[in-house]
Design an enzyme around this catalytic site. Structure first.
Site, mmCIF file in Angstrom:
data_model
loop_
_atom_site.group_PDB
_atom_site.id
_atom_site.type_symbol
_atom_site.label_atom_id
_atom_site.label_comp_id
_atom_site.label_asym_id
_atom_site.label_seq_id
_atom_site.Cartn_x
_atom_site.Cartn_y
_atom_site.Cartn_z
ATOM 1 N N CYS A 91 0.869 -1.188 0.000
ATOM 2 C CA CYS A 91 0.000 0.000 0.000
ATOM 3 C C CYS A 91 0.898 1.227 0.000
ATOM 4 O O CYS A 91 1.746 1.385 0.895
ATOM 5 C CB CYS A 91 -0.897 -0.024 1.231
ATOM 6 S SG CYS A 91 -1.890 1.467 1.380
ATOM 7 N N CYS A 254 -3.528 7.103 -4.066
ATOM 8 C CA CYS A 254 -3.267 5.666 -4.180
ATOM 9 C C CYS A 254 -1.888 5.375 -4.794
ATOM 10 O O CYS A 254 -1.706 5.423 -6.018
ATOM 11 C CB CYS A 254 -4.363 4.988 -5.006
ATOM 12 S SG CYS A 254 -4.355 3.204 -4.795
HETATM 13 O O1 PYC Z 1 -1.963 3.983 -1.641
HETATM 14 O O2 PYC Z 1 -1.506 2.026 -2.518
HETATM 15 C C1 PYC Z 1 -2.255 2.798 -1.935
HETATM 16 C C2 PYC Z 1 -3.592 2.335 -1.526
HETATM 17 C C3 PYC Z 1 -4.129 1.094 -1.693
HETATM 18 C C4 PYC Z 1 -5.408 1.135 -1.155
HETATM 19 C C5 PYC Z 1 -5.621 2.387 -0.666
HETATM 20 N N1 PYC Z 1 -4.492 3.109 -0.901
#
Ligand code: PYC
Length: 333
Positions: A91, A254
């Site tokens: 993550c 993300c």
């Molecule tokens: O930042 O990789 C990330 C992530 C995965 C799910 C929520 N954030």
């Protein structure tokens, strides 16, 4: 006050997305690698994840990490990524939040202007370079695991939506990348329920018909994230809403999704090595990504991404479980 468990936590957020960093109370999880520990935890300790992520201690978009001693000599900490959806192999926002917490609590030796933290994650070795000024973690750049395209220009029949075109890439998790224009849904927060419904239907349809499995790691499988790409997005600046199983949006841009999106753009010849790529979340927060190397994963061409973002510590807490609590694993509504 009575409790059968005490979990020590430092709470933070990365560009809007929470990372609850569990610094104590879990103990060392059995396993020779963090990948083995992830599987062991899923089978034997999932009640701890639920207690810490679900309501009333967490909420429907809660996310965190559990710090562990590393399983390899070249790492400073082992990390497990927990969230309402389960345990992720990797993550990005969680790594940026964890590195910020490690610096700002003094859990690593802090060196200015850059503190390097080597992390042993279930997806592989990840290095976080924390820019530190006057003891404050100003930003974190992570060097992520190798990212690659699983399929381009694929289609899937999605009940209620017909034939949906998508690309699918891996950046630590699998991401289906879908243009919102092709779904006929306006990219607007007022359409969040419609966008989320479409994202969940797309991931279910892909998993039912052609579930992705990592080329070298059979323990990493399924698509639980759909990158709903806003109109006007390109290889310099891309806006999106990230729909995540079982029904929430990433508040951050993300990190693993940024990596997957860059792998897709690279494989289409739209993004070069060492070019800045801005990835913008549904709430308008941004990560800056870069591809720094090419490599291979199994027989697939792959890239090594870096992702830069900021995180802030929001508090510390001890979470308890009273033996009479009727919701020892919390709940989701
Ligand atoms: O930042 O990789 C990330 C992530 C995965 C799910 C929520 N954030």
């Amino acid at each position: 006050m009575r409790t059968t468990r005490v979990f020590h936590a430092v709470d933070s957020h990365t560009e809007g997305m929470p990372t609850r960093v569990i610094t104590g109370g879990v103990g060392t999880i059995p396993g020779n690698t963090m990948a083995e520990r992830r599987l062991w935890f899923m089978e034997n300790c999932d009640h701890i994840r639920k207690l810490l992520m679900n309501e009333p201690r967490g909420h429907s978009a809660m996310s965190g990490t559990i710090l562990q001693p590393p399983t390899r000599d070249d790492a400073d900490y082992g990390v497990l990524y927990i969230e309402v959806s389960g345990l992720l192999p990797m993550c990005g926002h969680g790594t940026i939040g964890t590195a910020t917490v490690l610096v700002e609590t003094g859990m690593v030796e802090v060196v200015e202007p850059v503190t390097t933290i080597r992390l042993d994650t279930p997806a592989g070795f990840v290095v976080a370079e924390v820019a530190v000024k006057d003891g404050h973690a100003e930003s974190v750049t992570i060097k992520n695991v190798a990212s690659y395209v699983d399929r381009l220009s694929a289609t899937v029949d999605v009940p209620g939506y017909g034939e949906v075109a998508y690309d699918l890439a891996f950046g630590g998790n699998f991401y289906a990348i879908v243009e919102t224009e092709s779904l006929g849904i306006g990219f607007d927060r007022k359409n969040k329920d419609e966008l989320l419904k479409a994202g969940l239907a797309i991931m279910d349809a892909i998993n039912d018909t052609d579930m992705p499995v990592h080329v070298e790691r059979p323990d990493i499988r399924e698509v639980h994230h759909v990158y709903l790409q806003a109109p006007g997005s390109d290889a310099k600046h891309s806006r999106h809403a990230m729909a995540i199983h079982p029904g929430w949006f990433d508040r951050s841009p993300c990190g693993t999704g940024t990596s997957a999106r860059m792998a897709q753009l690279f494989s289409k010849g739209e993004l070069e090595l060492n070019s800045d790529f801005t990835n913008e979340s549904f709430i308008g927060s941004q990560f800056i990504g870069r591809l720094v190397e090419t490599t291979t994963v199994g027989d697939k061409p792959a890239v090594i991404p870096t992702v830069t973002g900021r995180a802030w510590v929001t508090g510390t807490a001890q979470y308890f479980l009273d033996p009479s609590d009727p919701f020892p694993e919390g709940f989701q509504l």
